[in-house]
Design a protein around this motif. Structure first.
Motif, short mmCIF file in Angstrom:
data_model
loop_
_atom_site.label_atom_id
_atom_site.label_comp_id
_atom_site.label_asym_id
_atom_site.label_seq_id
_atom_site.Cartn_x
_atom_site.Cartn_y
_atom_site.Cartn_z
N UNK A 260 0.82 -1.21 0.00
CA UNK A 260 0.00 0.00 0.00
C UNK A 260 0.85 1.27 0.00
N UNK A 261 2.18 1.10 0.05
CA UNK A 261 3.09 2.24 0.02
C UNK A 261 4.02 2.12 -1.18
N UNK A 262 3.93 3.04 -2.12
CA UNK A 262 4.81 3.00 -3.30
C UNK A 262 6.23 3.41 -2.96
N UNK A 266 7.84 -0.20 -5.49
CA UNK A 266 7.02 0.41 -6.53
C UNK A 266 6.66 -0.63 -7.59
N UNK A 267 5.39 -1.01 -7.63
CA UNK A 267 4.92 -1.98 -8.62
C UNK A 267 4.47 -1.31 -9.91
N UNK A 268 4.61 0.00 -9.98
CA UNK A 268 4.11 0.75 -11.13
C UNK A 268 5.23 1.27 -12.02
N UNK A 269 6.42 0.73 -11.85
CA UNK A 269 7.58 1.13 -12.64
C UNK A 269 7.59 0.36 -13.96
N UNK A 270 7.34 1.02 -15.10
CA UNK A 270 7.28 0.31 -16.38
C UNK A 270 8.61 -0.30 -16.81
N UNK A 274 6.48 -6.52 -12.96
CA UNK A 274 6.32 -7.80 -12.27
C UNK A 274 5.20 -8.55 -12.97
N UNK A 275 5.54 -9.63 -13.67
CA UNK A 275 4.56 -10.38 -14.43
C UNK A 275 3.76 -11.32 -13.55
#
Length: 397
Positions: A260-262, A266-270, A274-275
């Motif tokens: 819940x903390x980026x 960070x799971x939003x790094x293009x 993370x597949x």
């Protein structure tokens, strides 16, 4: 098919400290972070690091894990000159055969697979850690230092150091001593259980270790100490990013809350995706009386109640008037109207009945813990599941 480096991913652990959550699946198969399973992280790290050949060593209840990995397509590992391979223990024509008896024995049993790629180096990974790591940087440092082995290390507090394998360094910066869970640690560099070995060196030590009847067949207990005793050059690779061993209920819950903390991971790094093998689901629906605050809610959910500081996996249902707070709901979990779920982990396809209450907020008592329901558990209407409870499939509550 000579490779500079291939990876061997140890994914056969029973995960006994996750209790009901691993009653029917191996630990790397456990859902995590709403969209993922634990094994997604090392597989994605391999793909993102340019390592396209991965052997996945399975053992405990491997059916779901084998099916999940498939051809490796979600992680871009479905390549013609490498790919991902499931490697269970096997019985040879003239051998007695056995389960993997340790981490080193698991690699020993797969020497033939490794030799097929004639690699210069072999990366050894665990399938039960949550982290993002560029193994290419570690490999580069390993080669530059001329090391027989490079060990990823994480700096921890001296209080925490008593729970880890600790690397002590000489004046030249190389590892001079390894201590397993020392009572009085001399260093704060903890082993992460991630290794890169020169393959020719490792092959020699694996064969010697297998012939030793007194050995535990373990990297930390046997292979690393033996290499040190023989004067091999072992280099510590310092990692300063997010890393969590999710081998206990509390650590699994903590790591989910970290999602819940980026600023932590960070799971939003293009540039570092993370597949995962995600199910095909309709969009999430939030009803008129729903309230979603600071939470991860993935596809296919039907939300008509209050969700706060929680992680919801695909196809979760939260009924009208229900409340989900500081909790992890795995795929297909249903929380009926009026039910309360707080500080809990709810397994796949669990059913929480109307007006039931699972878990409680921390109260400072010694016995407090995260309430956990394993997969397919049904909690009857109005039932109360206390903090720290562990409910297995087949139990009536």
């Amino acid at each position: 098919m000579k490779k500079s480096c291939i990876a061997m991913l140890l994914a056969g652990g029973q995960g006994s400290r996750l209790y009901a959550l691993t009653q029917s699946v191996a630990k790397p198969s456990v859902p995590f972070g709403g969209k993922y399973r634990i094994i997604d992280f090392p597989l994605s790290n391999c793909a993102n690091s340019g390592i396209d050949t991965v052997g996945v060593l399975t053992q405990y209840k491997p059916l779901q894990l084998n099916s999940y990995i498939g051809t490796g397509q979600p992680w871009d590992l479905d390549v013609s000159d490498g790919g991902v391979y499931i490697l269970p223990p096997y019985l040879g024509a003239h051998e007695q055969g056995s389960w993997f008896t340790g981490t080193a024995n698991a690699i020993y049993q797969n020497i033939a697979f490794i030799e097929n790629y004639d690699p210069e180096n072999v990366l050894i990974l665990s399938g039960d850690h949550i982290y993002k790591m560029d193994y290419a940087k570690m490999l580069k440092e390993h080669i530059e230092k001329g090391a027989a082995a490079t060990i990823a290390v994480l700096q921890v507090s001296m209080e925490e150091a008593t729970r880890f394998g600790i690397m002590n360094l000489g004046e030249d910066g190389y590892v001079c001593q390894f201590e397993e869970k020392p009572k009085q640690p001399k260093s704060d560099l903890a082993s992460m259980g991630i290794y890169i070995f020169n393959w020719k060196k490792l092959r020699k030590y694996l064969i010697e270790d297998e012939a030793d009847p007194k050995s535990s067949k373990d990297f930390g207990k046997n292979i690393i100490p033996n290499m040190l005793n023989n004067g091999e050059k072992l280099w510590p690779y310092r990692f300063d990013g997010y890393w969590r061993d999710v081998g206990t209920i509390t650590s699994l819950w903590d790591a989910n809350m970290d999602m819940l903390s980026t600023t932590l991971i960070n799971l939003y790094d293009p540039s570092w995706p993370i597949g995962s093998r995600s199910p095909v689901c309709p969009p999430t629906f939030a009803g008129e009386k729903s309230e979603i605050i600071h939470s991860i809610v993935t596809e296919g959910c039907d939300i008509n109640g209050h969700v706060e500081n929680s992680v919801l996996s695909p196809s979760v249902v939260v009924g009208e008037g229900a409340k989900v707070v500081y909790s992890v709901l795995m795929p297909g979990a249903v929380v009926e109207p009026g039910a309360v779920v707080e500080y809990a982990i709810i397994g796949e396809n669990c059913h929480i009945g109307k007006n039931a209450h699972v878990g409680t907020a921390p109260d400072g008592s010694e016995g407090w813990g995260v309430a956990t329901c394993g997969p397919d558990v049904a909690i009857r209407d109005g039932a109360k599941v206390p903090a720290g409870a562990m409910i297995y499939n087949g139990e009536e509550v």
